[in-house]
Design a protein around this motif. Structure first.
Motif, PDB file in Angstrom:
ATOM      1  N   LYS A 267       0.766  -1.338   0.039  1.00 35.64           N
ATOM      2  CA  LYS A 267       0.165  -0.121   0.059  1.00 35.64           C
ATOM      3  C   LYS A 267       0.729   1.251  -0.033  1.00 35.64           C
ATOM      4  O   LYS A 267       1.899   1.255   0.642  1.00 35.64           O
ATOM      5  CB  LYS A 267      -0.971  -0.152   1.159  1.00 35.64           C
ATOM      6  N   ARG A 268       0.178   2.470  -0.588  1.00 36.90           N
ATOM      7  CA  ARG A 268       0.940   3.404  -0.799  1.00 36.90           C
ATOM      8  C   ARG A 268       0.455   4.535   0.320  1.00 36.90           C
ATOM      9  O   ARG A 268      -0.783   4.875   0.243  1.00 36.90           O
ATOM     10  CB  ARG A 268       0.956   4.212  -2.216  1.00 36.90           C
ATOM     11  N   VAL A 269       1.412   4.815   1.166  1.00 38.14           N
ATOM     12  CA  VAL A 269       1.067   5.848   2.233  1.00 38.14           C
ATOM     13  C   VAL A 269       1.629   7.140   2.491  1.00 38.14           C
ATOM     14  O   VAL A 269       2.990   6.999   2.246  1.00 38.14           O
ATOM     15  CB  VAL A 269       1.247   4.887   3.821  1.00 38.14           C
ATOM     16  N   VAL A 270       1.021   8.038   2.414  1.00 36.33           N
ATOM     17  CA  VAL A 270       1.615   9.454   2.671  1.00 36.33           C
ATOM     18  C   VAL A 270       1.380  10.021   3.911  1.00 36.33           C
ATOM     19  O   VAL A 270       0.215  10.092   4.480  1.00 36.33           O
ATOM     20  CB  VAL A 270       1.176  10.410   1.539  1.00 36.33           C
ATOM     21  N   ILE A 271       2.530  10.240   4.670  1.00 36.76           N
ATOM     22  CA  ILE A 271       2.233  10.859   6.156  1.00 36.76           C
ATOM     23  C   ILE A 271       2.216  12.579   5.952  1.00 36.76           C
ATOM     24  O   ILE A 271       3.387  12.825   5.286  1.00 36.76           O
ATOM     25  CB  ILE A 271       3.359  10.598   7.052  1.00 36.76           C
ATOM     26  N   VAL A 272       1.234  13.351   6.194  1.00 41.41           N
ATOM     27  CA  VAL A 272       1.516  14.895   6.343  1.00 41.41           C
ATOM     28  C   VAL A 272       1.878  15.276   7.687  1.00 41.41           C
ATOM     29  O   VAL A 272       0.940  15.403   8.415  1.00 41.41           O
ATOM     30  CB  VAL A 272       0.315  15.247   5.556  1.00 41.41           C
ATOM     31  N   VAL A 356      -3.692   8.207   3.522  1.00 43.43           N
ATOM     32  CA  VAL A 356      -3.107   9.446   3.940  1.00 43.43           C
ATOM     33  C   VAL A 356      -3.341   9.481   5.398  1.00 43.43           C
ATOM     34  O   VAL A 356      -4.279   9.413   5.830  1.00 43.43           O
ATOM     35  CB  VAL A 356      -3.593  10.929   3.224  1.00 43.43           C
ATOM     36  N   LEU A 357      -2.228   9.779   6.186  1.00 41.65           N
ATOM     37  CA  LEU A 357      -2.374  10.110   7.488  1.00 41.65           C
ATOM     38  C   LEU A 357      -1.753  11.505   7.895  1.00 41.65           C
ATOM     39  O   LEU A 357      -0.732  11.957   7.577  1.00 41.65           O
ATOM     40  CB  LEU A 357      -1.333   9.094   8.451  1.00 41.65           C
ATOM     41  N   LEU A 358      -2.743  12.403   8.676  1.00 43.57           N
ATOM     42  CA  LEU A 358      -2.433  13.609   9.034  1.00 43.57           C
ATOM     43  C   LEU A 358      -1.650  13.577  10.313  1.00 43.57           C
ATOM     44  O   LEU A 358      -2.326  13.234  11.284  1.00 43.57           O
ATOM     45  CB  LEU A 358      -3.591  14.353   8.973  1.00 43.57           C
ATOM     46  N   GLY A 359      -0.429  13.962  10.414  1.00 43.35           N
ATOM     47  CA  GLY A 359       0.263  14.024  11.830  1.00 43.35           C
ATOM     48  C   GLY A 359       0.447  15.574  12.233  1.00 43.35           C
ATOM     49  O   GLY A 359       1.670  15.922  11.811  1.00 43.35           O
ATOM     50  N   LEU A 360      -0.463  16.380  12.329  1.00 44.21           N
ATOM     51  CA  LEU A 360      -0.424  17.814  12.235  1.00 44.21           C
ATOM     52  C   LEU A 360      -0.697  18.463  13.753  1.00 44.21           C
ATOM     53  O   LEU A 360      -1.019  19.726  13.838  1.00 44.21           O
ATOM     54  CB  LEU A 360      -1.323  18.511  11.298  1.00 44.21           C
ATOM     55  N   GLY A 361      -0.300  17.737  14.836  1.00 43.63           N
ATOM     56  CA  GLY A 361      -0.827  18.174  15.947  1.00 43.63           C
ATOM     57  C   GLY A 361      -2.285  18.300  16.363  1.00 43.63           C
ATOM     58  O   GLY A 361      -3.074  17.591  15.660  1.00 43.63           O
ATOM     59  N   VAL A 362      -2.537  18.656  17.579  1.00 48.55           N
ATOM     60  CA  VAL A 362      -3.855  18.653  18.122  1.00 48.55           C
ATOM     61  C   VAL A 362      -4.145  20.084  18.714  1.00 48.55           C
ATOM     62  O   VAL A 362      -2.975  20.968  19.063  1.00 48.55           O
ATOM     63  CB  VAL A 362      -4.077  17.742  19.161  1.00 48.55           C
ATOM     64  N   LYS A 363      -5.562  20.292  18.896  1.00 49.75           N
ATOM     65  CA  LYS A 363      -5.635  21.470  19.647  1.00 49.75           C
ATOM     66  C   LYS A 363      -6.619  21.229  20.717  1.00 49.75           C
ATOM     67  O   LYS A 363      -7.333  20.015  20.989  1.00 49.75           O
ATOM     68  CB  LYS A 363      -6.560  22.547  18.691  1.00 49.75           C
ATOM     69  N   PRO A 364      -6.615  21.750  21.956  1.00 50.90           N
ATOM     70  CA  PRO A 364      -7.191  21.437  23.169  1.00 50.90           C
ATOM     71  C   PRO A 364      -8.931  21.419  22.955  1.00 50.90           C
ATOM     72  O   PRO A 364      -9.293  21.937  22.232  1.00 50.90           O
ATOM     73  CB  PRO A 364      -6.949  22.408  24.202  1.00 50.90           C
TER      74      PRO A 364
END
Length: 532
Positions: A267-272, A356-364
């Protein structure tokens, strides 16, 4: 005469000095021997968190610190003092005969809970915990540890009871940790101690003025005291195609299970996002056999936290594993019909993607709070006891807590767990509150190599290295701001970084000049008065 126990002489009475540890053998059983204030104590030798060998840890006064993830125990009682361990350590009997130290085995259990009060049906008080992450799990037990015998209700929109969230980007995502390993406790534990966990129960609003919680279902719960530990909501990317199927975030066990199913061989996965979670997930999905590419705005991963030299080192580990990087780039859009098929970058390059996996942090996650002031980032401001209003406390990712450098909010598992523990004790013992003053700690697993980090430095103007990250298998890095060391990171220097955290927590960490000249860390710790 027969005996039903095993006993053995394990050392001479003068073999250990105060602050020393030694693993010994009694029959077929390994035992950790510790000397505190001239007395010998015998404990189970492995950390109750992930089984780290405690003989390689640190003993500072009565504080026994795990070398891997800095869980902390009382060496004189076995009680757990700090997260991420939930359980304490079994103790064995010790006696002195002549000049010999003898240990008698008294239990074969691997761990035990701290003493917890039993719930009492006649109590009319209700304490509510909103959130079932690490902070909530530790808080619920701390309420009972602090002697509270009333009703405890934990509300969570998750379908799961508290589980080991850090593993969602590591062994569980890789398929190495089965689902039964993930819960922090068995359901019977919560039933035994009267901790009512209501899953799939989202909260609509909490009014700090009236002490009322309204659920999405319309039900209202009135609380005497409450803890807010709802964690963070993952950030999304507002670009065309963001709503396509198979564009994920990784915040929950459900997220991890879906990614594990979809991110298989070929599988082709892109982590952003080249965040810690993003690159842990890249590692894990690559181990599943997926083709993985990482897109990040930064020129070097982790440069703002660990510095460029360590960031390039970590990037190299991932590249050797076959992970491709597209750094200094942003995502313009996601392409696809129904499901994502490609990620288009700001330079026009198109990366094929099945997932696609978004690894862009979190907000409270605090938008449901009423009559509670919020900080600019959506978090809440607590006092040193983690209280933010009458009868209302906060812990974990949402909490700005006071430090000598001003309020700080930290998104780490150990911090969340220990804040939950302190908040729970303070809710149960209002006449003897305990301030939260733990030196922050986090760990990350990058391609099988664990980097530990203590302290907190949002920015730094100096890095001091003990060992060279470019050539050595182990090193320390110290991060200074205006001539003061605020944080440190390590690879392969577990004992030293645990000592450094003890010194940082005691306000006794040396200045940059002393560190540059070289420090004997165990010798320095021996001179520092342990915490009470």
């Amino acid at each position: 005469m027969t005996t039903d126990y095993t006993e053995a002489a394990v050392c001479h009475i003068d073999d250990l000095h105060d602050g020393q540890l030694k693993e010994v053998r009694v029959g077929d059983t390994d035992v950790l021997l510790a000397r505190v204030d001239g007395q010998y104590y015998a404990l189970y030798p492995k950390c109750s968190h992930y089984g780290a060998p405690l003989a390689k840890g640190v003993l500072h006064g009565h504080r026994l610190v795990c070398p891997w993830h800095n869980a902390c125990f009382d060496a004189t009682t076995g009680h757990r003092l700090e997260a991420p361990a939930l359980n304490g350590l079994p103790m064995h009997e010790v006696r002195i005969e002549g000049d010999q130290v003898l240990v008698r085995l008294t239990t074969d259990a691997q761990s035990r809970t701290n003493p917890l009060a039993a719930p009492q049906a006649h109590s009319t008080e209700t304490y509510v915990i909103v959130g079932a992450g690490g902070a909530g799990a530790f808080a619920a037990e701390a309420l009972r540890e602090g002697g509270f015998t009333g009703r405890i209700v934990m509300l969570t929109q998750s379908p799961n009871q508290p589980y080991d969230r850090p593993n969602c980007s590591k062994d569980y995502l890789q398929g190495k940790a089965p689902a039964e390993w993930m819960p922090l406790r068995e359901p019977d534990f919560y039933k035994q101690y009267g901790i009512e966990i209501r899953t799939e129960t989202p909260v609509k609003r909490l009014d700090a003025a009236t002490k009322e919680i309204e659920l999405q279902s319309g039900e209202t719960i009135r609380y005497d005291k409450a803890l807010i530990c709802t964690g963070g909501a993952p950030n999304h990317l507002p670009v065309p195609g963001a709503g396509l199927r198979h564009v994920f975030t990784l915040r929950s066990l459900t997220d991890s299970s879906q990614l594990r199913l979809l991110g298989q061989q070929g599988k082709r996965v892109v982590i952003v996002g080249s965040s810690f979670i993003g690159l842990e997930a890249a590692m894990s999905l690559r181990k599943l056999g997926a083709e993985v590419a990482v897109v990040g705005r930064e020129a070097v991963p982790f440069a703002k936290v660990l510095g460029e030299k360590i960031g390039r080192l970590v990037q190299g580990w991932h590249e050797k594993a076959g992970i491709r990087f597209h750094l200094g780039r942003e995502v313009r859009q996601f392409d696809g019909t129904g499901e994502v098929s490609a990620v288009v970058l700001d330079n026009g390059e198109s990366l094929p993607a099945d997932v696609v996996l978004l690894g862009l942090g979190v907000k409270p996650r605090t938008d449901f709070l009423e009559n509670v002031p919020r900080a600019d980032d959506g978090g809440v401001l607590t006092d040193e006891y983690l209280q933010l209003a009458d009868g209302l406390y906060a812990a974990g990712d949402i909490a700005h807590f006071p430090t000598p450098d001003g309020p700080v909010r930290i998104e780490h598992w150990k911090v969340a767990g220990q804040q939950g523990h302190v908040a729970g004790l303070n809710m149960a013992r209002p006449d003897a509150p305990e301030p939260y003053r733990m030196a922050p700690f986090f760990w990350t697993n990058q391609q099988g190599k664990r980097i530990n980090y203590v302290g907190h430095a949002e920015q730094f103007d100096q890095i001091i290295y003990d060992g060279d990250p470019e050539t050595d298998d182990s090193f320390l890095a110290f991060y200074g701001v205006d001539g003061i060391v605020k944080a440190a990171a390590s690879l392969g220097r577990d004992t030293d970084i645990a000592i450094i955290r003890e010194l940082l927590q005691s306000g006794q960490l040396p200045d940059p000049q002393t560190i540059q000249a070289g420090v004997d860390w165990p010798a320095l710790l021996a001179k520092v008065t342990p915490q009470a």
